[in-house]
Design a protein around this motif. Structure first.
Motif, PDB file in Angstrom:
ATOM      1  N   ILE A  45      -2.292   7.438  -7.544  1.00  0.00           N
ATOM      2  CA  ILE A  45      -1.725   6.081  -7.861  1.00  0.00           C
ATOM      3  C   ILE A  45      -2.115   5.697  -9.423  1.00  0.00           C
ATOM      4  CG2 ILE A  45      -2.079   3.386  -7.340  1.00  0.00           C
ATOM      5  CD1 ILE A  45      -0.782   5.014  -4.857  1.00  0.00           C
ATOM      6  N   PHE A  59       3.338   5.901  -7.897  1.00  0.00           N
ATOM      7  CA  PHE A  59       2.457   6.906  -7.366  1.00  0.00           C
ATOM      8  C   PHE A  59       3.275   8.333  -7.490  1.00  0.00           C
ATOM      9  CE2 PHE A  59       4.800   8.035  -3.132  1.00  0.00           C
ATOM     10  CZ  PHE A  59       5.954   7.196  -3.250  1.00  0.00           C
ATOM     11  N   ALA A  71       2.954   4.232   0.736  1.00  0.00           N
ATOM     12  CA  ALA A  71       2.932   4.167  -0.611  1.00  0.00           C
ATOM     13  C   ALA A  71       4.071   3.708  -1.488  1.00  0.00           C
ATOM     14  CB  ALA A  71       2.483   5.711  -1.247  1.00  0.00           C
ATOM     15  N   ALA A 129      -2.621   5.737   0.728  1.00  0.00           N
ATOM     16  CA  ALA A 129      -2.470   4.960  -0.753  1.00  0.00           C
ATOM     17  C   ALA A 129      -3.248   3.765  -0.829  1.00  0.00           C
ATOM     18  CB  ALA A 129      -0.815   4.663  -0.610  1.00  0.00           C
TER      19      ALA A 129
END
Ligand code: ZN
Length: 148
Positions: A45, A59, A71, A129
């Motif tokens: 990230i 990401f 994500a 995430a």
């Protein structure tokens, strides 16, 4: 109800096939990596902040449909939020996924991932995430591993 589930599936597949905000962010304020050993999902990230505001999130990584879609949806949801709002969103999403506590804020489009909580082995895919983003908000350069 099954129509709703089909719609959710379509949104997840759409974000898997065409992930939003995919790739490194430049310039970047903090990075954090996440790894889900159960599934093999790996994610990095990138976070850019402007004062207390989340200016951008992106990401990179390889993962299953659930981890990638989660994500991708997350990068769209947190951009432009103030840091406390972003932290509240993370906490609410994790609460939704784990069934642990109430979602404090309206999750909007993120509700498409709510079906994942019926499949316990996939929950870590969905939360990966988010754990990494939380680590990045806390300063970054750490690795989040979804072990529980
Ligand atoms: Zn996965």
């Amino acid at each position: 109800m099954s129509d709703l589930r089909d719609l959710y599936q379509q949104v997840i597949l759409d974000h898997y096939r065409a992930p939003r905000n995919f790739g490194a962010l430049e310039p970047v304020s903090a990075c954090a990596e996440g790894y889900n050993p159960l599934c093999g999902d790996q994610i990095k990230i990138y976070l850019r902040t402007d004062g207390d505001r989340v200016d951008g999130v992106s990401f990179e990584g390889v993962g299953c449909a659930i981890s990638t879609a989660s994500a991708s949806l997350m990068t769209e949801a947190v951009r432009g939020l103030e840091r406390p709002q972003a932290e509240a969103l993370i906490a609410s999403f994790l609460a939704l996924m784990t069934g642990d506590g109430e979602a404090g804020v309206d999750l909007g489009k993120l509700e498409v991932l709510s079906g994942v909580k019926d499949y316990p082995v996939r929950i870590k895919c969905a939360t990966l995430a988010w754990h990494a983003l939380r680590a990045a908000l806390e300063g970054g350069d750490s690795e989040a591993v979804t072990t529980e």
